[in-house]
Scaffold this motif. Sequence first.
Motif, PDB file in Angstrom:
ATOM      1  N   GLY A  55       2.339  -3.802  -3.365  1.00 29.96           N
ATOM      2  CA  GLY A  55       1.640  -2.946  -2.421  1.00 29.96           C
ATOM      3  C   GLY A  55       0.134  -3.015  -2.440  1.00 29.96           C
ATOM      4  O   GLY A  55      -0.514  -2.751  -1.442  1.00 29.96           O
ATOM      5  N   MET A  56      -0.450  -3.366  -3.598  1.00 28.83           N
ATOM      6  CA  MET A  56      -1.913  -3.378  -3.722  1.00 28.83           C
ATOM      7  C   MET A  56      -2.406  -4.815  -3.655  1.00 28.83           C
ATOM      8  O   MET A  56      -2.265  -5.576  -4.613  1.00 28.83           O
ATOM      9  N   PRO A  57      -2.997  -5.211  -2.522  1.00 28.07           N
ATOM     10  CA  PRO A  57      -3.483  -6.591  -2.401  1.00 28.07           C
ATOM     11  C   PRO A  57      -4.741  -6.828  -3.230  1.00 28.07           C
ATOM     12  O   PRO A  57      -5.503  -5.902  -3.510  1.00 28.07           O
ATOM     13  N   ALA A  58      -4.945  -8.045  -3.613  1.00 29.47           N
ATOM     14  CA  ALA A  58      -6.122  -8.436  -4.401  1.00 29.47           C
ATOM     15  C   ALA A  58      -7.326  -8.651  -3.493  1.00 29.47           C
ATOM     16  O   ALA A  58      -7.196  -9.021  -2.335  1.00 29.47           O
ATOM     17  N   GLY A  59      -8.506  -8.378  -4.043  1.00 31.61           N
ATOM     18  CA  GLY A  59      -9.752  -8.762  -3.400  1.00 31.61           C
ATOM     19  C   GLY A  59     -10.146  -8.008  -2.149  1.00 31.61           C
ATOM     20  O   GLY A  59     -10.920  -8.538  -1.358  1.00 31.61           O
ATOM     21  N   LEU A  60      -9.665  -6.789  -1.963  1.00 25.36           N
ATOM     22  CA  LEU A  60     -10.105  -6.028  -0.790  1.00 25.36           C
ATOM     23  C   LEU A  60     -11.583  -5.684  -0.871  1.00 25.36           C
ATOM     24  O   LEU A  60     -12.265  -5.600   0.139  1.00 25.36           O
ATOM     25  N   VAL A  61     -12.069  -5.479  -2.090  1.00 28.61           N
ATOM     26  CA  VAL A  61     -13.476  -5.169  -2.329  1.00 28.61           C
ATOM     27  C   VAL A  61     -13.949  -6.116  -3.421  1.00 28.61           C
ATOM     28  O   VAL A  61     -13.273  -6.297  -4.431  1.00 28.61           O
ATOM     29  N   THR A  62     -15.110  -6.742  -3.229  1.00 28.45           N
ATOM     30  CA  THR A  62     -15.616  -7.705  -4.201  1.00 28.45           C
ATOM     31  C   THR A  62     -17.078  -7.434  -4.532  1.00 28.45           C
ATOM     32  O   THR A  62     -17.739  -6.649  -3.869  1.00 28.45           O
ATOM     33  N   GLY A  63     -17.559  -8.101  -5.566  1.00 25.34           N
ATOM     34  CA  GLY A  63     -18.972  -8.058  -5.923  1.00 25.34           C
ATOM     35  C   GLY A  63     -19.461  -6.691  -6.345  1.00 25.34           C
ATOM     36  O   GLY A  63     -18.769  -5.939  -7.034  1.00 25.34           O
ATOM     37  N   GLU A  64     -20.684  -6.372  -5.899  1.00 28.94           N
ATOM     38  CA  GLU A  64     -21.296  -5.093  -6.260  1.00 28.94           C
ATOM     39  C   GLU A  64     -20.513  -3.908  -5.711  1.00 28.94           C
ATOM     40  O   GLU A  64     -20.451  -2.852  -6.338  1.00 28.94           O
ATOM     41  N   ALA A  65     -19.919  -4.086  -4.546  1.00 26.82           N
ATOM     42  CA  ALA A  65     -19.129  -3.006  -3.959  1.00 26.82           C
ATOM     43  C   ALA A  65     -17.945  -2.668  -4.858  1.00 26.82           C
ATOM     44  O   ALA A  65     -17.618  -1.500  -5.050  1.00 26.82           O
ATOM     45  N   GLN A  66     -17.326  -3.683  -5.432  1.00 24.91           N
ATOM     46  CA  GLN A  66     -16.207  -3.465  -6.352  1.00 24.91           C
ATOM     47  C   GLN A  66     -16.670  -2.701  -7.584  1.00 24.91           C
ATOM     48  O   GLN A  66     -16.002  -1.773  -8.040  1.00 24.91           O
ATOM     49  N   GLN A  67     -17.815  -3.074  -8.111  1.00 21.73           N
ATOM     50  CA  GLN A  67     -18.352  -2.400  -9.292  1.00 21.73           C
ATOM     51  C   GLN A  67     -18.657  -0.932  -8.986  1.00 21.73           C
ATOM     52  O   GLN A  67     -18.295  -0.042  -9.757  1.00 21.73           O
ATOM     53  N   LEU A  68     -19.309  -0.678  -7.861  1.00 24.33           N
ATOM     54  CA  LEU A  68     -19.615   0.701  -7.473  1.00 24.33           C
ATOM     55  C   LEU A  68     -18.342   1.525  -7.299  1.00 24.33           C
ATOM     56  O   LEU A  68     -18.257   2.667  -7.756  1.00 24.33           O
ATOM     57  N   LEU A  69     -17.355   0.937  -6.649  1.00 24.20           N
ATOM     58  CA  LEU A  69     -16.102   1.646  -6.395  1.00 24.20           C
ATOM     59  C   LEU A  69     -15.361   1.947  -7.689  1.00 24.20           C
ATOM     60  O   LEU A  69     -14.889   3.072  -7.889  1.00 24.20           O
ATOM     61  N   SER A  70     -15.275   0.986  -8.589  1.00 24.35           N
ATOM     62  CA  SER A  70     -14.558   1.225  -9.851  1.00 24.35           C
ATOM     63  C   SER A  70     -15.286   2.265 -10.708  1.00 24.35           C
ATOM     64  O   SER A  70     -14.641   3.102 -11.344  1.00 24.35           O
ATOM     65  N   GLU A  71     -16.617   2.242 -10.721  1.00 17.57           N
ATOM     66  CA  GLU A  71     -17.380   3.273 -11.457  1.00 17.57           C
ATOM     67  C   GLU A  71     -17.104   4.654 -10.869  1.00 17.57           C
ATOM     68  O   GLU A  71     -16.873   5.617 -11.604  1.00 17.57           O
ATOM     69  N   TRP A  72     -17.114   4.741  -9.566  1.00 21.86           N
ATOM     70  CA  TRP A  72     -16.894   6.012  -8.885  1.00 21.86           C
ATOM     71  C   TRP A  72     -15.490   6.549  -9.132  1.00 21.86           C
ATOM     72  O   TRP A  72     -15.293   7.715  -9.436  1.00 21.86           O
ATOM     73  N   LEU A  73     -14.493   5.659  -9.024  1.00 22.78           N
ATOM     74  CA  LEU A  73     -13.113   6.088  -9.247  1.00 22.78           C
ATOM     75  C   LEU A  73     -12.883   6.511 -10.704  1.00 22.78           C
ATOM     76  O   LEU A  73     -12.125   7.439 -10.969  1.00 22.78           O
ATOM     77  N   ALA A  74     -13.540   5.829 -11.642  1.00 27.44           N
ATOM     78  CA  ALA A  74     -13.375   6.170 -13.067  1.00 27.44           C
ATOM     79  C   ALA A  74     -13.908   7.565 -13.371  1.00 27.44           C
ATOM     80  O   ALA A  74     -13.483   8.189 -14.349  1.00 27.44           O
ATOM     81  N   GLU A  75     -14.801   8.067 -12.566  1.00 26.33           N
ATOM     82  CA  GLU A  75     -15.347   9.414 -12.757  1.00 26.33           C
ATOM     83  C   GLU A  75     -14.363  10.506 -12.356  1.00 26.33           C
ATOM     84  O   GLU A  75     -14.545  11.669 -12.704  1.00 26.33           O
ATOM     85  N   HIS A  76     -13.329  10.141 -11.613  1.00 25.14           N
ATOM     86  CA  HIS A  76     -12.339  11.136 -11.156  1.00 25.14           C
ATOM     87  C   HIS A  76     -11.295  11.335 -12.237  1.00 25.14           C
ATOM     88  O   HIS A  76     -10.403  10.552 -12.420  1.00 25.14           O
ATOM     89  N   LYS A  77     -11.440  12.460 -12.966  1.00 17.97           N
ATOM     90  CA  LYS A  77     -10.546  12.757 -14.099  1.00 17.97           C
ATOM     91  C   LYS A  77      -9.857  14.073 -13.895  1.00 17.97           C
ATOM     92  O   LYS A  77     -10.276  14.962 -13.282  1.00 17.97           O
TER      93      LYS A  77
END
Length: 114
Positions: free
Chosen positions: A92-114
């Motif tokens: 269900g989860m395709p690879a590479g929808l977000v890449t580069g700096e956008a991927q880094q920003l998104l993963s940092e942001w999502l990791a903050e959701h606890k």
Amino acid sequence: MTRNPVIPYLIIGIAGILLVIILSSVGITQMNKEAGGGEEELASPEEIYEQNCASCHGGNLEGNSAPALDKVGSSLSEEEIADIIQNGKGAGMPAGLVTGEAQQLLSEWLAEHK
């Protein structure tokens, strides 16, 4: 004294060539601005999520056809989230929808959701 009939045509020809050069450079500059011009402003993590993830994971991270992400930071690290964004997960989860700096920003942001 007779006038040289070539001079007016020469002046008009040179003016025409200069006009073409000026209009071309203006057009190229405007085209580069519309195309991003090499310097594009990176979207916020919320905008990146909305454009790439919200249709499956829900507008408020609540889940939709894909798992909820409202507390994803409590179970996955930033690196694990980045890995899933980059490589996908399951069918269900395709690879590479977000890449580069956008991927880094998104993963940092999502990791903050606890």
